[in-house]
Motif scaffolding. Sequence first.
Motif, PDB file in Angstrom:
ATOM      1  N   SER A  37      -7.598  -6.002   6.680  1.00  0.00           N
ATOM      2  CA  SER A  37      -8.450  -5.594   8.138  1.00  0.00           C
ATOM      3  C   SER A  37      -8.488  -4.444   8.599  1.00  0.00           C
ATOM      4  O   SER A  37      -9.687  -4.479   9.430  1.00  0.00           O
ATOM      5  CB  SER A  37      -8.033  -6.900   9.204  1.00  0.00           C
ATOM      6  OG  SER A  37      -6.241  -6.186   9.570  1.00  0.00           O
ATOM      7  N   ASN A  38      -7.548  -3.422   7.693  1.00  0.00           N
ATOM      8  CA  ASN A  38      -7.437  -2.380   8.400  1.00  0.00           C
ATOM      9  C   ASN A  38      -7.842  -1.035   7.383  1.00  0.00           C
ATOM     10  O   ASN A  38      -7.294   0.294   7.271  1.00  0.00           O
ATOM     11  CB  ASN A  38      -5.882  -1.993   9.318  1.00  0.00           C
ATOM     12  CG  ASN A  38      -4.826  -2.357   8.029  1.00  0.00           C
ATOM     13  OD1 ASN A  38      -4.615  -2.625   6.849  1.00  0.00           O
ATOM     14  ND2 ASN A  38      -3.343  -2.384   8.944  1.00  0.00           N
ATOM     15  N   GLY A  39      -8.250  -1.100   6.261  1.00  0.00           N
ATOM     16  CA  GLY A  39      -8.403  -0.502   5.265  1.00  0.00           C
ATOM     17  C   GLY A  39      -7.228  -0.154   4.120  1.00  0.00           C
ATOM     18  O   GLY A  39      -7.321   0.879   3.514  1.00  0.00           O
ATOM     19  N   ARG A  40      -6.208  -0.926   4.543  1.00  0.00           N
ATOM     20  CA  ARG A  40      -4.611  -0.250   3.165  1.00  0.00           C
ATOM     21  C   ARG A  40      -5.272  -1.589   2.261  1.00  0.00           C
ATOM     22  O   ARG A  40      -4.388  -2.631   1.968  1.00  0.00           O
ATOM     23  CB  ARG A  40      -3.707  -1.348   4.404  1.00  0.00           C
ATOM     24  CG  ARG A  40      -2.930  -0.204   5.737  1.00  0.00           C
ATOM     25  CD  ARG A  40      -2.416  -0.870   5.904  1.00  0.00           C
ATOM     26  NE  ARG A  40      -1.431   0.016   7.128  1.00  0.00           N
ATOM     27  CZ  ARG A  40      -1.153  -0.477   8.140  1.00  0.00           C
ATOM     28  NH1 ARG A  40      -0.043  -1.032   8.238  1.00  0.00           N
ATOM     29  NH2 ARG A  40      -0.615   0.632   9.107  1.00  0.00           N
ATOM     30  N   ARG A  41      -5.865  -0.861   1.096  1.00  0.00           N
ATOM     31  CA  ARG A  41      -5.856  -1.331   0.154  1.00  0.00           C
ATOM     32  C   ARG A  41      -4.380  -1.741  -1.084  1.00  0.00           C
ATOM     33  O   ARG A  41      -3.236  -1.298  -1.005  1.00  0.00           O
ATOM     34  CB  ARG A  41      -6.490  -0.316  -1.261  1.00  0.00           C
ATOM     35  CG  ARG A  41      -5.374   1.254  -1.245  1.00  0.00           C
ATOM     36  CD  ARG A  41      -6.263   2.181  -2.407  1.00  0.00           C
ATOM     37  NE  ARG A  41      -6.357   1.263  -3.751  1.00  0.00           N
ATOM     38  CZ  ARG A  41      -7.146   1.132  -4.363  1.00  0.00           C
ATOM     39  NH1 ARG A  41      -7.989   2.068  -4.562  1.00  0.00           N
ATOM     40  NH2 ARG A  41      -7.120   1.322  -6.097  1.00  0.00           N
ATOM     41  N   ALA A  42      -4.227  -2.814  -1.335  1.00  0.00           N
ATOM     42  CA  ALA A  42      -3.135  -2.939  -2.622  1.00  0.00           C
ATOM     43  C   ALA A  42      -3.032  -2.175  -3.547  1.00  0.00           C
ATOM     44  O   ALA A  42      -3.624  -1.906  -4.116  1.00  0.00           O
ATOM     45  CB  ALA A  42      -3.523  -4.114  -2.701  1.00  0.00           C
ATOM     46  N   ASN A  50       6.229   6.107   0.814  1.00  0.00           N
ATOM     47  CA  ASN A  50       6.436   4.936   1.209  1.00  0.00           C
ATOM     48  C   ASN A  50       5.542   3.948   0.135  1.00  0.00           C
ATOM     49  O   ASN A  50       4.627   4.187   0.770  1.00  0.00           O
ATOM     50  CB  ASN A  50       6.905   5.287   2.852  1.00  0.00           C
ATOM     51  CG  ASN A  50       7.308   5.557   3.633  1.00  0.00           C
ATOM     52  OD1 ASN A  50       8.085   5.039   4.589  1.00  0.00           O
ATOM     53  ND2 ASN A  50       8.515   6.430   2.480  1.00  0.00           N
ATOM     54  N   VAL A  51       5.859   2.625   1.008  1.00  0.00           N
ATOM     55  CA  VAL A  51       5.029   1.851   0.706  1.00  0.00           C
ATOM     56  C   VAL A  51       4.851   0.356   1.998  1.00  0.00           C
ATOM     57  O   VAL A  51       6.759   0.549   2.800  1.00  0.00           O
ATOM     58  CB  VAL A  51       5.787  -0.022  -0.156  1.00  0.00           C
ATOM     59  CG1 VAL A  51       5.627   1.403  -1.489  1.00  0.00           C
ATOM     60  CG2 VAL A  51       6.748  -0.158   0.166  1.00  0.00           C
ATOM     61  N   ARG A  52       3.874  -0.662   2.871  1.00  0.00           N
ATOM     62  CA  ARG A  52       3.800  -0.787   3.774  1.00  0.00           C
ATOM     63  C   ARG A  52       3.135  -1.839   3.404  1.00  0.00           C
ATOM     64  O   ARG A  52       3.023  -2.157   2.071  1.00  0.00           O
ATOM     65  CB  ARG A  52       3.748  -0.477   4.654  1.00  0.00           C
ATOM     66  CG  ARG A  52       1.106   0.268   4.260  1.00  0.00           C
ATOM     67  CD  ARG A  52       1.509   1.176   5.539  1.00  0.00           C
ATOM     68  NE  ARG A  52       0.085   1.854   5.151  1.00  0.00           N
ATOM     69  CZ  ARG A  52      -1.021   2.763   5.547  1.00  0.00           C
ATOM     70  NH1 ARG A  52      -0.518   3.245   6.807  1.00  0.00           N
ATOM     71  NH2 ARG A  52      -1.636   3.718   5.229  1.00  0.00           N
ATOM     72  N   LYS A  53       2.495  -2.637   4.265  1.00  0.00           N
ATOM     73  CA  LYS A  53       2.299  -4.254   3.331  1.00  0.00           C
ATOM     74  C   LYS A  53       0.539  -3.512   3.816  1.00  0.00           C
ATOM     75  O   LYS A  53       0.153  -3.367   4.328  1.00  0.00           O
ATOM     76  CB  LYS A  53       1.909  -5.061   4.892  1.00  0.00           C
ATOM     77  CG  LYS A  53       3.396  -5.806   4.987  1.00  0.00           C
ATOM     78  CD  LYS A  53       3.668  -6.868   5.721  1.00  0.00           C
ATOM     79  CE  LYS A  53       4.911  -7.578   5.267  1.00  0.00           C
ATOM     80  NZ  LYS A  53       5.406  -8.661   6.904  1.00  0.00           N
ATOM     81  N   ASN A 111       0.821  -1.488   0.352  1.00  0.00           N
ATOM     82  CA  ASN A 111       0.168  -0.062  -0.044  1.00  0.00           C
ATOM     83  C   ASN A 111       0.267   0.796  -0.195  1.00  0.00           C
ATOM     84  O   ASN A 111       1.383   1.301   0.696  1.00  0.00           O
ATOM     85  CB  ASN A 111      -0.681   0.330   0.747  1.00  0.00           C
ATOM     86  CG  ASN A 111      -1.713   1.339   1.507  1.00  0.00           C
ATOM     87  OD1 ASN A 111      -1.915   1.824   2.369  1.00  0.00           O
ATOM     88  ND2 ASN A 111      -2.590   1.830   1.211  1.00  0.00           N
ATOM     89  N   PHE A 112       0.634   2.198  -0.578  1.00  0.00           N
ATOM     90  CA  PHE A 112       1.357   3.394  -1.106  1.00  0.00           C
ATOM     91  C   PHE A 112       1.031   4.237  -0.144  1.00  0.00           C
ATOM     92  O   PHE A 112      -0.731   4.208   0.492  1.00  0.00           O
ATOM     93  CB  PHE A 112       1.137   4.415  -2.740  1.00  0.00           C
ATOM     94  CG  PHE A 112       1.819   3.495  -3.821  1.00  0.00           C
ATOM     95  CD1 PHE A 112       3.154   3.501  -3.300  1.00  0.00           C
ATOM     96  CD2 PHE A 112       1.464   3.391  -4.695  1.00  0.00           C
ATOM     97  CE1 PHE A 112       3.833   2.079  -4.206  1.00  0.00           C
ATOM     98  CE2 PHE A 112       1.543   2.396  -6.009  1.00  0.00           C
ATOM     99  CZ  PHE A 112       3.119   1.955  -6.184  1.00  0.00           C
ATOM    100  N   TYR A 113       0.942   5.071   1.113  1.00  0.00           N
ATOM    101  CA  TYR A 113       0.730   6.178   1.361  1.00  0.00           C
ATOM    102  C   TYR A 113       2.233   7.357   2.460  1.00  0.00           C
ATOM    103  O   TYR A 113       3.177   7.005   1.911  1.00  0.00           O
ATOM    104  CB  TYR A 113       0.526   5.594   3.215  1.00  0.00           C
ATOM    105  CG  TYR A 113       1.242   5.100   3.839  1.00  0.00           C
ATOM    106  CD1 TYR A 113       1.886   6.391   4.899  1.00  0.00           C
ATOM    107  CD2 TYR A 113       2.039   3.901   3.845  1.00  0.00           C
ATOM    108  CE1 TYR A 113       2.646   5.507   6.175  1.00  0.00           C
ATOM    109  CE2 TYR A 113       3.727   3.487   4.482  1.00  0.00           C
ATOM    110  CZ  TYR A 113       3.663   4.573   5.898  1.00  0.00           C
ATOM    111  OH  TYR A 113       4.711   4.369   6.301  1.00  0.00           O
ATOM    112  N   ALA A 114       1.471   7.965   2.544  1.00  0.00           N
ATOM    113  CA  ALA A 114       2.660   9.997   2.942  1.00  0.00           C
ATOM    114  C   ALA A 114       2.892   9.088   4.576  1.00  0.00           C
ATOM    115  O   ALA A 114       2.031   9.135   4.964  1.00  0.00           O
ATOM    116  CB  ALA A 114       1.491  10.967   2.723  1.00  0.00           C
TER     117      ALA A 114
END
Length: 175
Positions: free
Chosen positions: A86-91, A79-82, A70-73
């Motif tokens: 279960s917590n709204g982090r789309r692929a 950054n990227v994270r898994k 998942n891309f995020y600021a």
Amino acid sequence: MAAQGFLALVGGKYRQILATVSSTGVAMAGKILALGDDGRIDPSVMPVGIGANTQIVTASEALAAGNYVNFYANAGALNVRKADNSNGRRADGFVLAAVANAAQATVYPLDSVNTALTGLTPGADYWLGTAGGVIAAALDETLAANQGSNKISQFLGTAKSATELITTDSDPVLL
């Protein structure tokens, strides 16, 4: 495996010249090219815009080969994270090689083939699971436990083999 070489007449004497496998830029101009140990051309020798459609992004946690990310600021930087249902982090993509926390991850886009998975059933459909993984069934949107819980259901694609998932760029559904 060392690159193959050839003999060339240099200054009146024969000399063995080894082909190059990767490029450091303009200083390598005119060199003979060799395939790498994987039997492929190294992306560093390709012209800009030609090669794998990837993004190089800092990982904010350790990633395993095959993880969906998942891309995020993060403090103003991408950054990227898994990805995690279960917590709204789309692929947004996936990695084919393990990456340490704070290292640079090569992220492949959805709509390509993730070749770093295991245990898939050819022809079966898969959805985003937890911790960057996949599951063989979508989350049930009718279950009260899934509603309003920031869980997402995101179709990822169809297995080509036990290790390959042909992904599609599907929008997640927030449950």
